[in-house]
Write an enzyme that holds these catalytic residues in place. Structure first.
Site, short mmCIF file in Angstrom:
data_model
loop_
_atom_site.label_atom_id
_atom_site.label_comp_id
_atom_site.label_asym_id
_atom_site.label_seq_id
_atom_site.Cartn_x
_atom_site.Cartn_y
_atom_site.Cartn_z
N ASP A 35 0.86 -1.28 -0.02
CA ASP A 35 0.08 -0.09 0.05
C ASP A 35 0.91 1.34 0.03
O ASP A 35 1.99 1.51 0.75
CB ASP A 35 -0.84 0.06 1.35
CG ASP A 35 -2.03 1.09 1.10
OD1 ASP A 35 -3.23 0.57 1.02
OD2 ASP A 35 -1.68 2.12 1.18
N ILE A 36 0.46 2.26 -0.79
CA ILE A 36 1.20 3.32 -0.95
C ILE A 36 1.39 4.27 0.33
O ILE A 36 2.31 4.95 0.58
CB ILE A 36 0.87 4.20 -2.36
CG1 ILE A 36 1.90 5.11 -2.51
CG2 ILE A 36 -0.45 5.23 -1.72
CD1 ILE A 36 1.52 5.86 -3.92
N ASN A 94 -13.07 -3.36 1.99
CA ASN A 94 -13.98 -2.40 2.06
C ASN A 94 -14.79 -2.47 0.92
O ASN A 94 -14.39 -2.78 -0.27
CB ASN A 94 -13.42 -0.99 2.23
CG ASN A 94 -12.67 -0.84 3.43
OD1 ASN A 94 -13.19 -1.34 4.77
ND2 ASN A 94 -11.34 -0.12 3.37
N GLU A 102 -12.29 3.15 -1.39
CA GLU A 102 -11.82 4.52 -2.07
C GLU A 102 -11.41 3.86 -3.58
O GLU A 102 -11.63 4.60 -4.37
CB GLU A 102 -10.52 4.71 -1.56
CG GLU A 102 -10.54 5.68 -0.22
CD GLU A 102 -9.03 5.83 0.36
OE1 GLU A 102 -8.11 5.98 -0.36
OE2 GLU A 102 -8.86 5.97 1.54
N VAL A 103 -10.92 2.87 -3.78
CA VAL A 103 -10.56 2.39 -5.01
C VAL A 103 -11.51 1.32 -5.50
O VAL A 103 -11.66 0.20 -4.69
CB VAL A 103 -9.21 1.79 -4.96
CG1 VAL A 103 -8.87 1.34 -6.46
CG2 VAL A 103 -8.28 2.70 -4.43
N HIS A 107 -9.99 -5.59 -3.66
CA HIS A 107 -8.69 -5.77 -3.10
C HIS A 107 -8.68 -6.09 -1.41
O HIS A 107 -9.64 -5.74 -0.90
CB HIS A 107 -7.69 -4.69 -3.18
CG HIS A 107 -8.26 -3.41 -2.62
ND1 HIS A 107 -9.27 -2.65 -3.39
CD2 HIS A 107 -8.12 -2.52 -1.47
CE1 HIS A 107 -9.76 -1.52 -2.74
NE2 HIS A 107 -9.15 -1.52 -1.40
N HIS A 109 -7.12 -6.06 1.90
CA HIS A 109 -5.75 -5.39 2.70
C HIS A 109 -5.30 -6.55 3.77
O HIS A 109 -6.02 -7.29 4.53
CB HIS A 109 -6.27 -4.50 3.71
CG HIS A 109 -6.87 -3.24 3.01
ND1 HIS A 109 -6.14 -1.90 2.90
CD2 HIS A 109 -8.05 -2.84 2.18
CE1 HIS A 109 -6.99 -0.99 2.48
NE2 HIS A 109 -8.04 -1.61 1.80
P1 5GP Z 1 -9.73 1.22 0.26
O1 5GP Z 1 -10.32 2.37 0.93
O2 5GP Z 1 -10.49 1.10 -1.39
O3 5GP Z 1 -10.32 -0.08 1.06
O4 5GP Z 1 -8.35 1.08 -0.02
C1 5GP Z 1 -7.55 1.87 -1.10
C2 5GP Z 1 -6.09 1.60 -0.59
O5 5GP Z 1 -5.11 1.92 -1.81
C3 5GP Z 1 -5.67 2.66 0.42
O6 5GP Z 1 -4.98 2.00 1.69
C4 5GP Z 1 -4.49 3.62 -0.13
O7 5GP Z 1 -3.39 4.00 0.54
C5 5GP Z 1 -4.12 2.56 -1.27
N1 5GP Z 1 -3.74 3.38 -2.75
C6 5GP Z 1 -4.38 4.37 -3.29
N2 5GP Z 1 -3.76 4.67 -4.33
C7 5GP Z 1 -2.66 3.77 -4.65
C8 5GP Z 1 -1.56 3.65 -5.46
O8 5GP Z 1 -1.63 4.42 -6.44
N3 5GP Z 1 -0.63 2.87 -5.15
C9 5GP Z 1 -0.78 2.07 -3.76
N4 5GP Z 1 0.35 1.23 -3.98
N5 5GP Z 1 -1.66 2.00 -3.13
C10 5GP Z 1 -2.75 3.07 -3.30
#
Ligand code: 5GP
Length: 122
Positions: A35-36, A94, A102-103, A107, A109
């Site tokens: 994760d970034i 999520n 968010e994405v 995925h 985690h």
């Molecule tokens: P979500 O809220 O969708 O479950 O989590 C999205 C995750 O993707 C977050 O923890 C965020 O830090 C990570 N993320 C967002 N953009 C990028 C990216 O460009 N590269 C990587 N490696 N992680 C990302």
């Protein structure tokens, strides 16, 4: 909640090689990368390569081969990150607005390396 897939989401772009990532493990159906913005010392995202939006979408529509590969890869990531055998970890996903996803590409985690606290705020 809709399962309509946005091919411009950031993980789709990572999977197409348009954006770099720190890969942990890659198979024909799955990519795992750091994760970034890590929330713990271990924070790896496991992503199926197919166009699935959420956990339920993937579980309902992916092939058996994709589903097995995704979970076997997740298990290997846990070993590679030293949380198994070890002090344990949390695997979370999520979905949608209430899940604060968010994405919009499914995925998992995998978090570890410290005591992670309660699952959710009450
Ligand atoms: P979500 O809220 O969708 O479950 O989590 C999205 C995750 O993707 C977050 O923890 C965020 O830090 C990570 N993320 C967002 N953009 C990028 C990216 O460009 N590269 C990587 N490696 N992680 C990302």
């Amino acid at each position: 909640m809709t399962h309509s897939y946005d091919p411009q989401n950031i993980f789709a772009r990572i999977l197409r090689g348009e954006i770099p990532n720190k890969t942990v493990l890659e198979t024909p159906h799955t990519l795992a990368f750091h994760d970034i913005n890590p929330a713990a010392p271990v924070h790896v995202l496991v992503v199926p390569k197919g166009p699935y939006v959420t956990f339920d979408h993937f579980a309902a529509k992916a092939s058996a081969e994709e589903i097995v590969d995704f979970h076997r890869t997740s298990a290997k990531v846990c070993e590679m990150m030293g949380v198994v055998p070890g002090e344990g970890y949390r695997a979370i996903t999520n979905a949608g607005k209430h899940g604060m996803q968010e994405v919009p590409h499914y995925h998992l985690h995998i978090l570890g390396g410290k005591v992670l606290g309660p699952l959710i705020q009450r």
